[in-house]
Write a protein that holds these residues in place. Structure first.
Motif, mmCIF file in Angstrom:
data_model
loop_
_atom_site.group_PDB
_atom_site.id
_atom_site.type_symbol
_atom_site.label_atom_id
_atom_site.label_comp_id
_atom_site.label_asym_id
_atom_site.label_seq_id
_atom_site.Cartn_x
_atom_site.Cartn_y
_atom_site.Cartn_z
ATOM 1 N N THR A 170 -1.160 5.619 -12.963
ATOM 2 C CA THR A 170 -0.379 5.027 -11.854
ATOM 3 C C THR A 170 -0.699 5.152 -10.532
ATOM 4 O O THR A 170 -0.059 4.391 -9.877
ATOM 5 C CB THR A 170 1.157 5.426 -12.099
ATOM 6 O OG1 THR A 170 1.080 6.834 -11.894
ATOM 7 C CG2 THR A 170 1.680 5.029 -13.788
ATOM 8 N N TRP A 171 -1.686 6.188 -10.381
ATOM 9 C CA TRP A 171 -2.146 6.463 -8.933
ATOM 10 C C TRP A 171 -3.202 5.504 -8.634
ATOM 11 O O TRP A 171 -3.676 5.525 -7.264
ATOM 12 C CB TRP A 171 -2.463 7.716 -8.797
ATOM 13 C CG TRP A 171 -3.305 8.307 -9.932
ATOM 14 C CD1 TRP A 171 -3.015 8.761 -11.295
ATOM 15 C CD2 TRP A 171 -4.929 7.974 -10.159
ATOM 16 N NE1 TRP A 171 -3.980 9.054 -11.946
ATOM 17 C CE2 TRP A 171 -5.050 8.631 -11.372
ATOM 18 C CE3 TRP A 171 -5.816 7.608 -9.575
ATOM 19 C CZ2 TRP A 171 -6.446 8.351 -11.766
ATOM 20 C CZ3 TRP A 171 -7.149 7.439 -9.810
ATOM 21 C CH2 TRP A 171 -7.413 8.012 -10.936
ATOM 22 N N LEU A 172 -3.640 4.626 -9.493
ATOM 23 C CA LEU A 172 -4.918 3.664 -9.198
ATOM 24 C C LEU A 172 -4.497 2.291 -8.964
ATOM 25 O O LEU A 172 -3.886 1.528 -9.620
ATOM 26 C CB LEU A 172 -5.712 3.779 -10.261
ATOM 27 C CG LEU A 172 -7.296 3.150 -10.164
ATOM 28 C CD1 LEU A 172 -8.180 4.017 -8.909
ATOM 29 C CD2 LEU A 172 -8.140 3.056 -11.566
ATOM 30 N N HIS A 173 -5.029 1.929 -7.885
ATOM 31 C CA HIS A 173 -4.425 0.494 -7.476
ATOM 32 C C HIS A 173 -5.695 -0.408 -6.890
ATOM 33 O O HIS A 173 -6.566 -0.013 -6.087
ATOM 34 C CB HIS A 173 -3.655 0.461 -6.188
ATOM 35 C CG HIS A 173 -2.393 1.347 -6.342
ATOM 36 N ND1 HIS A 173 -1.318 1.245 -6.965
ATOM 37 C CD2 HIS A 173 -2.194 2.771 -6.076
ATOM 38 C CE1 HIS A 173 -0.540 2.142 -6.974
ATOM 39 N NE2 HIS A 173 -0.715 3.122 -6.232
ATOM 40 N N CYS A 191 -9.371 -0.382 -13.712
ATOM 41 C CA CYS A 191 -7.544 0.083 -13.787
ATOM 42 C C CYS A 191 -7.224 -0.461 -15.381
ATOM 43 O O CYS A 191 -6.499 0.227 -15.847
ATOM 44 C CB CYS A 191 -6.736 -0.949 -13.069
ATOM 45 S SG CYS A 191 -7.088 -0.598 -10.928
ATOM 46 N N PRO A 229 -2.944 8.508 -3.992
ATOM 47 C CA PRO A 229 -3.382 7.419 -4.706
ATOM 48 C C PRO A 229 -4.724 6.951 -4.236
ATOM 49 O O PRO A 229 -4.882 7.277 -3.201
ATOM 50 C CB PRO A 229 -2.105 6.427 -4.534
ATOM 51 C CG PRO A 229 -1.049 7.100 -4.051
ATOM 52 C CD PRO A 229 -1.731 8.290 -3.195
ATOM 53 N N HIS A 236 -8.580 11.418 -7.048
ATOM 54 C CA HIS A 236 -6.859 11.605 -6.847
ATOM 55 C C HIS A 236 -6.637 13.192 -7.232
ATOM 56 O O HIS A 236 -5.690 13.710 -6.260
ATOM 57 C CB HIS A 236 -6.535 10.881 -7.846
ATOM 58 C CG HIS A 236 -4.953 11.186 -8.421
ATOM 59 N ND1 HIS A 236 -3.932 11.092 -7.370
ATOM 60 C CD2 HIS A 236 -4.662 11.722 -9.548
ATOM 61 C CE1 HIS A 236 -2.901 11.381 -8.155
ATOM 62 N NE2 HIS A 236 -3.309 11.847 -9.375
ATOM 63 N N VAL A 294 -6.709 3.646 -3.826
ATOM 64 C CA VAL A 294 -6.846 2.261 -3.578
ATOM 65 C C VAL A 294 -8.320 1.703 -3.651
ATOM 66 O O VAL A 294 -9.292 2.102 -2.915
ATOM 67 C CB VAL A 294 -6.280 1.891 -2.380
ATOM 68 C CG1 VAL A 294 -6.188 0.543 -1.889
ATOM 69 C CG2 VAL A 294 -4.815 2.354 -2.346
ATOM 70 N N LEU A 342 -6.912 -3.531 -5.153
ATOM 71 C CA LEU A 342 -6.672 -4.639 -4.468
ATOM 72 C C LEU A 342 -7.176 -6.096 -4.520
ATOM 73 O O LEU A 342 -8.232 -6.096 -5.073
ATOM 74 C CB LEU A 342 -6.751 -4.268 -2.854
ATOM 75 C CG LEU A 342 -6.113 -3.164 -2.360
ATOM 76 C CD1 LEU A 342 -6.401 -2.795 -0.962
ATOM 77 C CD2 LEU A 342 -4.576 -3.173 -2.482
ATOM 78 N N LEU A 370 0.982 -1.063 -0.245
ATOM 79 C CA LEU A 370 0.098 -0.042 -0.120
ATOM 80 C C LEU A 370 0.953 1.443 0.021
ATOM 81 O O LEU A 370 2.007 1.277 0.450
ATOM 82 C CB LEU A 370 -0.857 0.109 1.261
ATOM 83 C CG LEU A 370 -1.886 -0.830 1.163
ATOM 84 C CD1 LEU A 370 -2.873 -0.990 2.507
ATOM 85 C CD2 LEU A 370 -3.206 -0.473 0.266
ATOM 86 N N PRO A 371 0.525 2.232 -0.718
ATOM 87 C CA PRO A 371 0.878 3.490 -0.494
ATOM 88 C C PRO A 371 0.911 3.977 1.013
ATOM 89 O O PRO A 371 0.199 3.463 1.725
ATOM 90 C CB PRO A 371 0.292 4.560 -1.433
ATOM 91 C CG PRO A 371 -0.618 3.796 -2.401
ATOM 92 C CD PRO A 371 -0.660 2.517 -1.579
ATOM 93 N N TYR A 430 -3.147 7.294 1.334
ATOM 94 C CA TYR A 430 -4.100 6.920 0.216
ATOM 95 C C TYR A 430 -5.788 7.205 0.548
ATOM 96 O O TYR A 430 -6.171 7.414 1.486
ATOM 97 C CB TYR A 430 -3.971 5.475 -0.473
ATOM 98 C CG TYR A 430 -4.141 4.377 0.822
ATOM 99 C CD1 TYR A 430 -5.548 4.034 1.102
ATOM 100 C CD2 TYR A 430 -3.074 4.198 1.644
ATOM 101 C CE1 TYR A 430 -5.549 3.200 2.225
ATOM 102 C CE2 TYR A 430 -3.533 3.409 2.603
ATOM 103 C CZ TYR A 430 -4.620 2.770 2.952
ATOM 104 O OH TYR A 430 -5.079 1.953 4.225
#
Length: 241
Positions: free
Chosen positions: A71-74, A64, A37, A31, A39, A76, A1-2, A5
């Motif tokens: 690149t800021w979108l994650h 995604c 970012p 964002h 998450v 999980l 994880l960042p 976020y």
């Protein structure tokens, strides 16, 4: 994880291209406003093996894929309850159309926005938010793309310290009341319980409401839309019969 976020959770079912476009634009707004970012935290999906269509995890993976340069979108994977709760309690803010992410985040003092999809989810989310005095920080999912949900997050982010402080009021008392309730259940099962009236009342938290958006008006509009859709469905059903 960042390290820091914003967490976002949404239902995976019935997401067409239009819904994906609206969701993509909204997480981009989260964002841009926060500078953090985003998450994506799924509630349904496969713990192992290939992902099933229609689950939260499948929708978030698709989000995604539609924004390959973000690149800021994650997204999980699906976690069990304890690590999922830890992710949500560790967020700087949480926006969720799901009930459990709101419960987990509020118990950690995290400012939240709830997005409701129908009367059932609105009733649950209203209840969870009301315990912490922030019931007005919710909007219908249908308003995505109109600017209302975007404006509400912008205000939440600007007032995040104030809202977080309000959310945390009475948390120790709530936990004490919860423990007392279950201690009473155990005593009753052992034959030595006292009257339920001896339980402490949950603390009352004064309301903290947004000022830029009339969320109650938006919720009333959404209720009318739902009633209209149900009436059309009943009419269609009678026509088929």
């Amino acid at each position: 994880l960042p390290e820091r976020y914003v967490a976002f959770a949404v239902h995976g079912n019935n997401a067409d291209d239009h819904a994906l476009e609206q969701l993509g634009g909204y997480v981009e707004h989260l964002h841009e406003v926060s500078g953090l970012p985003v998450v994506l935290v799924p509630h349904t999906g496969a713990l192992t093996g290939p992902e099933l269509p229609g689950t939260d995890a499948d929708l978030m993976a698709t989000m995604c894929k539609r924004q390959p340069d973000a690149t800021w979108l994650h997204a999980l994977p699906v976690f069990e309850s304890e690590p999922s709760a830890a992710v949500l309690r560790g967020a700087a803010a949480v926006v969720s159309a799901r009930f459990h992410p709101i419960v987990f985040a509020l118990s950690g003092g995290v400012p939240c926005i709830a997005l409701t999809s129908d009367h059932y989810t609105d009733t649950k989310l209203d209840g969870a938010l009301s315990h912490h005095g922030v019931a007005d920080w919710r909007l219908p999912l249908r308003v995505l793309g109109t600017g209302q949900a975007e404006a509400l997050f912008t205000e939440l982010w600007a007032r995040r310290d104030e809202v977080a402080a309000r959310v945390g009021i009475g948390e120790d008392a709530r936990r004490a009341a919860h423990r007392a309730r279950w201690d009473l259940v155990v005593r009753c099962l052992e034959g030595g319980g006292t009257a339920p009236g001896d339980l402490p009342d949950p603390p009352e938290v004064p309301a903290c409401s947004p000022t830029t958006i009339d969320t109650q008006a938006a919720l009333a509009w959404d209720h009318q839309v739902q009633e209209m859709l149900r009436a059309h469905q009943r009419s269609a059903d009678r026509s088929e019969e």
